[in-house]
Design a protein around this motif. Structure first.
Motif, PDB file in Angstrom:
ATOM      1  N   MET A 129       0.818  -1.201   0.000  1.00 52.79           N
ATOM      2  CA  MET A 129       0.000   0.000   0.000  1.00 52.79           C
ATOM      3  C   MET A 129       0.852   1.250   0.000  1.00 52.79           C
ATOM      4  O   MET A 129       0.443   2.301  -0.488  1.00 52.79           O
ATOM      5  N   GLN A 130       2.040   1.127   0.545  1.00 55.37           N
ATOM      6  CA  GLN A 130       2.932   2.287   0.494  1.00 55.37           C
ATOM      7  C   GLN A 130       3.405   2.533  -0.938  1.00 55.37           C
ATOM      8  O   GLN A 130       3.599   3.675  -1.350  1.00 55.37           O
ATOM      9  N   MET A 132       1.523   1.886  -3.545  1.00 56.63           N
ATOM     10  CA  MET A 132       0.361   2.552  -4.144  1.00 56.63           C
ATOM     11  C   MET A 132       0.319   4.021  -3.774  1.00 56.63           C
ATOM     12  O   MET A 132       0.016   4.883  -4.588  1.00 56.63           O
ATOM     13  N   LYS A 133       0.608   4.277  -2.508  1.00 59.85           N
ATOM     14  CA  LYS A 133       0.579   5.659  -2.038  1.00 59.85           C
ATOM     15  C   LYS A 133       1.573   6.509  -2.819  1.00 59.85           C
ATOM     16  O   LYS A 133       1.250   7.620  -3.257  1.00 59.85           O
ATOM     17  N   GLU A 135       2.750   5.994  -5.809  1.00 62.32           N
ATOM     18  CA  GLU A 135       2.257   6.174  -7.169  1.00 62.32           C
ATOM     19  C   GLU A 135       1.197   7.272  -7.234  1.00 62.32           C
ATOM     20  O   GLU A 135       1.225   8.148  -8.097  1.00 62.32           O
ATOM     21  N   LEU A 136       0.267   7.186  -6.291  1.00 64.74           N
ATOM     22  CA  LEU A 136      -0.816   8.172  -6.287  1.00 64.74           C
ATOM     23  C   LEU A 136      -0.275   9.576  -6.040  1.00 64.74           C
ATOM     24  O   LEU A 136      -0.708  10.541  -6.667  1.00 64.74           O
ATOM     25  N   THR A 137       0.662   9.673  -5.112  1.00 61.36           N
ATOM     26  CA  THR A 137       1.257  10.966  -4.815  1.00 61.36           C
ATOM     27  C   THR A 137       1.911  11.564  -6.053  1.00 61.36           C
ATOM     28  O   THR A 137       1.768  12.755  -6.352  1.00 61.36           O
TER      29      THR A 137
END
Lengths: 158, 158
Positions: A129-130, A132-133, A135-137
DNA sequence: TGTAACCTTGACGTAAACGTTAAGTCGCGG
DNA sequence: CCGCGACTTAACGTTTACGTCAAGGTTACA
């Protein structure tokens, strides 16, 4: 054995199924269903047969919800986890009664195994999830950059 | 418009549904189902009608899997996220075509909004999972302590 | 050029996790 | 003591996310 009220506990300490469901943000049906599946131990009842949920029961409900929503466990997976939790508490009580040590040790080890697997899984999920985080950031900041460009009329700078 | 092969792309760059499914660890049925629901855009086809998945398609499939397994999203939730992703890419392409600035700005902002909501959700989940991790770690070490006690025969120390 | 392996759509089946309704029981304020 | 709302079990319905044929078309390769 669905226990009835114990002498020391007051009726005040318990709540009805309706209230329990509302507090947890789920339906009464869901609570009964979970009980049928063995996820929740049969709660106390008033003489008339209506369920009474204790503080412990509510904690258990919350735990189940977290496993469902956070970890995405199925109810049968949750049942396993819950049973090991159960085992833990039984073992703690049994420690007084001083019985077969080998057996208790085995149960403790099994419980520890399950807990450890869960821990590894949670750690793995956190890691992913980090990612993913990150990437989203990244996505977000590049979007914001473009927005800023557009706002200032500097459209050509690709 | 389910596109056919573009001149510049080689057949080598694409894989069949069977291979795509195997690589992703899911079934062909699942891929077709996701396509029906609009989660995957219709892939390229050979003249005979068989699907050809591109590198981009595979990336999308992976993204969907992560959302399912990590975040526990339902397919309809994933569709929303995927559509916003789609929108982002469309917008990026459109940026060249120099059209109504106000409109593009609005779309960019919407896209950023969605991305930001996703980011917040991921952050929230990470937080909650760190709480779970702590709890599990705690549980585990107390279990191990008890096991050690039992192993050394020091059963009485509650 | 055949044929086995792979693909196509379509339709029906299914397991999980409840939702909903029915028909009756309980508890409590007036 | 009565009526109304909350509760009980039982049974059937629903949604999601596919699984599993069936009946045929396509592709690759000997």
């Amino acid at each position: 054995m669905p226990k009835t009220l114990e002498p020391v506990e007051s009726r005040q300490d318990f709540i009805s199924i309706g209230e329990a469901a509302e507090r947890a943000g789920i339906t009464q049906r869901t609570l009964r269903y979970w009980e049928d599946l063995g996820l929740l131990k049969p709660p106390a009842r008033v003489s008339g047969g209506q369920r009474l949920y204790s503080r412990d029961d509510l904690a258990r409900i919350d735990q189940i919800l977290r496993m469902k929503k956070l970890l995405g466990f199925s109810l049968s997976e949750i049942k396993l986890a819950v049973e090991s939790e159960e085992a833990k508490q039984v073992i703690c009580k049994d420690l007084k009664h001083e019985r077969s040590r080998a057996r208790r040790l085995k149960q403790l080890e099994e419980s520890a195994g399950i807990t450890e697997r869960q821990l590894r899984m949670v750690e793995e999920k956190i890691k992913q999830m980090q990612v993913m985080k990150k990437e989203l950031t990244c996505d977000l900041s590049s979007l914001n950059e473009r927005i800023a460009e557009l706002r200032e009329g500097v459209q050509g700078t690709v």
